[in-house]
Design a protein around this motif. Structure first.
Motif, PDB file in Angstrom:
ATOM      1  N   GLU A 141      24.030  18.284 -23.741  1.00  0.00           N
ATOM      2  CA  GLU A 141      23.402  19.251 -23.098  1.00  0.00           C
ATOM      3  C   GLU A 141      22.189  19.386 -23.324  1.00  0.00           C
ATOM      4  OE1 GLU A 141      25.426  22.943 -22.742  1.00  0.00           O
ATOM      5  OE2 GLU A 141      27.153  22.280 -23.032  1.00  0.00           O
ATOM      6  N   ALA A 142      21.129  19.627 -22.293  1.00  0.00           N
ATOM      7  CA  ALA A 142      19.792  19.751 -22.674  1.00  0.00           C
ATOM      8  C   ALA A 142      19.225  20.911 -22.008  1.00  0.00           C
ATOM      9  CB  ALA A 142      18.967  18.649 -22.239  1.00  0.00           C
ATOM     10  N   GLU A 143      18.268  21.575 -22.231  1.00  0.00           N
ATOM     11  CA  GLU A 143      17.575  22.783 -21.408  1.00  0.00           C
ATOM     12  C   GLU A 143      17.103  22.485 -20.303  1.00  0.00           C
ATOM     13  OE1 GLU A 143      17.336  26.352 -22.483  1.00  0.00           O
ATOM     14  OE2 GLU A 143      18.782  26.237 -24.026  1.00  0.00           O
ATOM     15  N   GLU A 144      16.007  21.324 -20.253  1.00  0.00           N
ATOM     16  CA  GLU A 144      15.113  20.805 -19.366  1.00  0.00           C
ATOM     17  C   GLU A 144      15.548  19.768 -18.686  1.00  0.00           C
ATOM     18  OE1 GLU A 144      11.118  21.658 -20.320  1.00  0.00           O
ATOM     19  OE2 GLU A 144      11.454  23.174 -21.119  1.00  0.00           O
ATOM     20  N   GLU A 145      15.741  18.481 -19.377  1.00  0.00           N
ATOM     21  CA  GLU A 145      16.123  17.300 -18.945  1.00  0.00           C
ATOM     22  C   GLU A 145      16.747  16.280 -19.911  1.00  0.00           C
ATOM     23  OE1 GLU A 145      12.933  13.865 -18.779  1.00  0.00           O
ATOM     24  OE2 GLU A 145      12.701  15.633 -17.109  1.00  0.00           O
ATOM     25  N   VAL A 146      17.687  15.592 -19.429  1.00  0.00           N
ATOM     26  CA  VAL A 146      18.349  14.341 -20.058  1.00  0.00           C
ATOM     27  C   VAL A 146      17.898  13.070 -19.611  1.00  0.00           C
ATOM     28  CG1 VAL A 146      20.510  13.362 -20.696  1.00  0.00           C
ATOM     29  CG2 VAL A 146      20.598  15.934 -20.470  1.00  0.00           C
ATOM     30  N   LEU A 147      17.432  12.208 -20.616  1.00  0.00           N
ATOM     31  CA  LEU A 147      16.901  10.902 -20.062  1.00  0.00           C
ATOM     32  C   LEU A 147      17.766   9.791 -20.811  1.00  0.00           C
ATOM     33  CD1 LEU A 147      14.851   8.946 -18.696  1.00  0.00           C
ATOM     34  CD2 LEU A 147      13.289   9.542 -20.560  1.00  0.00           C
ATOM     35  N   LEU A 148      18.328   9.049 -20.012  1.00  0.00           N
ATOM     36  CA  LEU A 148      18.953   7.741 -20.813  1.00  0.00           C
ATOM     37  C   LEU A 148      18.039   6.621 -20.152  1.00  0.00           C
ATOM     38  CD1 LEU A 148      22.534   8.486 -19.849  1.00  0.00           C
ATOM     39  CD2 LEU A 148      21.620   9.057 -22.138  1.00  0.00           C
ATOM     40  N   ARG A 149      17.491   5.852 -21.282  1.00  0.00           N
ATOM     41  CA  ARG A 149      16.629   4.492 -20.797  1.00  0.00           C
ATOM     42  C   ARG A 149      16.871   3.372 -21.614  1.00  0.00           C
ATOM     43  NH1 ARG A 149      10.530   5.809 -21.756  1.00  0.00           N
ATOM     44  NH2 ARG A 149      10.971   7.463 -20.625  1.00  0.00           N
ATOM     45  N   SER A 150      16.918   2.304 -20.987  1.00  0.00           N
ATOM     46  CA  SER A 150      17.050   0.856 -21.692  1.00  0.00           C
ATOM     47  C   SER A 150      16.222  -0.108 -20.829  1.00  0.00           C
ATOM     48  CB  SER A 150      18.594   0.655 -21.653  1.00  0.00           C
ATOM     49  OG  SER A 150      18.702  -0.778 -22.213  1.00  0.00           O
ATOM     50  N   GLY A 151      15.182  -0.601 -21.477  1.00  0.00           N
ATOM     51  CA  GLY A 151      14.403  -1.653 -20.717  1.00  0.00           C
ATOM     52  C   GLY A 151      13.741  -1.035 -19.714  1.00  0.00           C
ATOM     53  N   HIS A 152      14.068  -1.606 -18.371  1.00  0.00           N
ATOM     54  CA  HIS A 152      13.424  -1.189 -17.164  1.00  0.00           C
ATOM     55  C   HIS A 152      14.391  -0.130 -16.374  1.00  0.00           C
ATOM     56  CE1 HIS A 152      10.281  -4.017 -17.438  1.00  0.00           C
ATOM     57  NE2 HIS A 152      11.037  -5.092 -17.986  1.00  0.00           N
ATOM     58  N   GLY A 153      15.547   0.072 -16.734  1.00  0.00           N
ATOM     59  CA  GLY A 153      16.447   1.022 -16.061  1.00  0.00           C
ATOM     60  C   GLY A 153      16.443   2.500 -16.726  1.00  0.00           C
ATOM     61  N   ALA A 154      16.842   3.672 -16.129  1.00  0.00           N
ATOM     62  CA  ALA A 154      16.718   4.899 -16.472  1.00  0.00           C
ATOM     63  C   ALA A 154      17.494   5.696 -15.560  1.00  0.00           C
ATOM     64  CB  ALA A 154      15.369   5.327 -16.550  1.00  0.00           C
ATOM     65  N   VAL A 155      18.333   6.754 -16.322  1.00  0.00           N
ATOM     66  CA  VAL A 155      19.159   7.692 -15.457  1.00  0.00           C
ATOM     67  C   VAL A 155      18.354   8.970 -16.077  1.00  0.00           C
ATOM     68  CG1 VAL A 155      21.218   8.919 -15.042  1.00  0.00           C
ATOM     69  CG2 VAL A 155      21.003   6.403 -15.273  1.00  0.00           C
ATOM     70  N   ARG A 156      17.782   9.903 -15.083  1.00  0.00           N
ATOM     71  CA  ARG A 156      17.209  11.132 -15.620  1.00  0.00           C
ATOM     72  C   ARG A 156      17.859  12.391 -14.651  1.00  0.00           C
ATOM     73  NH1 ARG A 156      11.412  12.117 -16.735  1.00  0.00           N
ATOM     74  NH2 ARG A 156      11.323   9.931 -16.292  1.00  0.00           N
ATOM     75  N   ILE A 157      18.326  13.295 -15.372  1.00  0.00           N
ATOM     76  CA  ILE A 157      19.056  14.628 -15.020  1.00  0.00           C
ATOM     77  C   ILE A 157      18.125  15.499 -15.272  1.00  0.00           C
ATOM     78  CG2 ILE A 157      21.106  15.572 -14.894  1.00  0.00           C
ATOM     79  CD1 ILE A 157      22.540  13.519 -16.016  1.00  0.00           C
ATOM     80  N   ARG A 158      17.560  16.325 -14.250  1.00  0.00           N
ATOM     81  CA  ARG A 158      16.726  17.485 -14.544  1.00  0.00           C
ATOM     82  C   ARG A 158      17.348  18.721 -14.172  1.00  0.00           C
ATOM     83  NH1 ARG A 158      12.023  14.612 -11.463  1.00  0.00           N
ATOM     84  NH2 ARG A 158      11.157  13.690 -13.144  1.00  0.00           N
ATOM     85  N   GLN A 159      16.717  19.780 -15.035  1.00  0.00           N
ATOM     86  CA  GLN A 159      17.213  21.358 -14.940  1.00  0.00           C
ATOM     87  C   GLN A 159      17.482  21.806 -13.588  1.00  0.00           C
ATOM     88  OE1 GLN A 159      14.492  23.968 -16.682  1.00  0.00           O
ATOM     89  NE2 GLN A 159      15.749  25.704 -16.607  1.00  0.00           N
ATOM     90  N   ASP A 160      16.844  21.333 -12.472  1.00  0.00           N
ATOM     91  CA  ASP A 160      16.746  21.620 -11.301  1.00  0.00           C
ATOM     92  C   ASP A 160      17.826  21.117 -10.519  1.00  0.00           C
ATOM     93  OD1 ASP A 160      15.481  19.300 -10.660  1.00  0.00           O
ATOM     94  OD2 ASP A 160      13.880  20.229  -9.703  1.00  0.00           O
ATOM     95  N   GLY A 161      18.559  20.202 -10.856  1.00  0.00           N
ATOM     96  CA  GLY A 161      19.716  19.241 -10.380  1.00  0.00           C
ATOM     97  C   GLY A 161      19.348  17.973  -9.743  1.00  0.00           C
ATOM     98  N   ASP A 162      17.909  17.565  -9.820  1.00  0.00           N
ATOM     99  CA  ASP A 162      17.576  16.297  -9.260  1.00  0.00           C
ATOM    100  C   ASP A 162      18.145  15.164 -10.382  1.00  0.00           C
ATOM    101  OD1 ASP A 162      16.086  17.412  -7.180  1.00  0.00           O
ATOM    102  OD2 ASP A 162      14.093  17.002  -7.759  1.00  0.00           O
ATOM    103  N   ILE A 163      18.605  13.958  -9.618  1.00  0.00           N
ATOM    104  CA  ILE A 163      18.884  13.056 -10.602  1.00  0.00           C
ATOM    105  C   ILE A 163      18.620  11.932 -10.002  1.00  0.00           C
ATOM    106  CG2 ILE A 163      21.111  11.692 -11.341  1.00  0.00           C
ATOM    107  CD1 ILE A 163      22.785  14.488 -10.856  1.00  0.00           C
ATOM    108  N   GLU A 164      17.635  11.014 -10.905  1.00  0.00           N
ATOM    109  CA  GLU A 164      17.210   9.719 -10.470  1.00  0.00           C
ATOM    110  C   GLU A 164      17.749   8.817 -11.247  1.00  0.00           C
ATOM    111  OE1 GLU A 164      12.945   9.550 -10.507  1.00  0.00           O
ATOM    112  OE2 GLU A 164      12.749  11.532 -11.585  1.00  0.00           O
ATOM    113  N   VAL A 165      18.078   7.651 -10.612  1.00  0.00           N
ATOM    114  CA  VAL A 165      18.733   6.408 -11.062  1.00  0.00           C
ATOM    115  C   VAL A 165      17.625   5.186 -10.896  1.00  0.00           C
ATOM    116  CG1 VAL A 165      20.679   4.658 -11.309  1.00  0.00           C
ATOM    117  CG2 VAL A 165      20.964   7.173 -10.931  1.00  0.00           C
ATOM    118  N   ILE A 166      17.213   4.669 -11.635  1.00  0.00           N
ATOM    119  CA  ILE A 166      15.882   3.706 -11.655  1.00  0.00           C
ATOM    120  C   ILE A 166      16.363   2.434 -12.147  1.00  0.00           C
ATOM    121  CG2 ILE A 166      13.829   3.020 -12.042  1.00  0.00           C
ATOM    122  CD1 ILE A 166      13.096   5.796 -12.147  1.00  0.00           C
ATOM    123  N   GLY A 167      16.311   1.286 -11.327  1.00  0.00           N
ATOM    124  CA  GLY A 167      16.704  -0.139 -12.010  1.00  0.00           C
ATOM    125  C   GLY A 167      16.495  -1.133 -10.871  1.00  0.00           C
TER     126      GLY A 167
END
Length: 188
Positions: A141-167
């Motif tokens: 759990e995080a108050e503002e943002e959770v970021l999982l990153r490895s190399g050129h890929g990432a998953v970001r989950i923000r407090q407002d509900g936005d979820i980004e998957v980049i790869g």
């Protein structure tokens, strides 16, 4: 022992010495009489390797774990060469100590006179190359943002509900129904 009478008839203060009791001569005593009596000799404590074990000095020490069996462990205290048996503190999970053994990590041991050494913690002595979480439930759990990153890929989950998957290439598969639901679906 002698008893002395210090009063004399002529008042000069002469002393007369009389023997009280005669002590037994030392030649009549046997060697058993001279040695303290004990009921039965206790065998000297032994280490895990069978060699005579010395009691560790009182205090907190580090040790290397050789083996874990139930709520006890075979350890080698820093500076010692002989392995000894230690108990695990009630609050210590044996699996944590087994992981320390597998990773080559040290453990923290409390030593008290007259008691078996007590393993109270596992120590992280280096930055881990791999972290493995294994539990019935894992919660992050995080108050503002959770970021999982490895190399050129990432998953970001923000407090407002936005979820980004980049790869560079993203794959999704389902063994059953794969459902995409949203008010607007945009492809490219």
């Amino acid at each position: 022992m002698m008893r002395a009478h210090d009063k004399d008839l002529d008042g000069l203060g002469s002393v007369t010495v009389e023997p009280e009791e005669e002590a037994a001569p030392a030649s009549r005593l046997s060697i058993e009489d001279l040695l303290p009596q004990s009921t039965s000799p206790e065998p000297a404590p032994r280490g895990a390797d069978g060699a005579p074990a010395r009691a560790p000095a009182a205090g907190t020490r580090t040790a290397r774990v050789l083996e874990v069996a139930g709520r006890s462990a075979t350890i080698v205290l820093r500076g010692a060469t002989a392995p000894i048996e230690a108990e695990l503190a009630p609050e210590v999970d044996p699996e944590v100590i087994a992981d320390a053994q597998a990773n080559g990590d040290l453990v923290l041991v409390e030593c008290c006179e007259g008691e078996a050494p007590l393993v109270v913690a596992a120590l992280a002595t280096r930055k881990p190359r791999e972290i493995r979480l294994q539990a019935t439930t894992v919660s992050i759990e995080a108050e503002e943002e959770v970021l999982l990153r490895s190399g050129h890929g990432a998953v970001r989950i923000r407090q407002d509900g936005d979820i980004e998957v980049i790869g560079s290439r993203i794959s999704a598969a389902s063994r059953g129904l794969f459902r995409l639901v949203g008010r607007i679906l945009r492809l490219n």
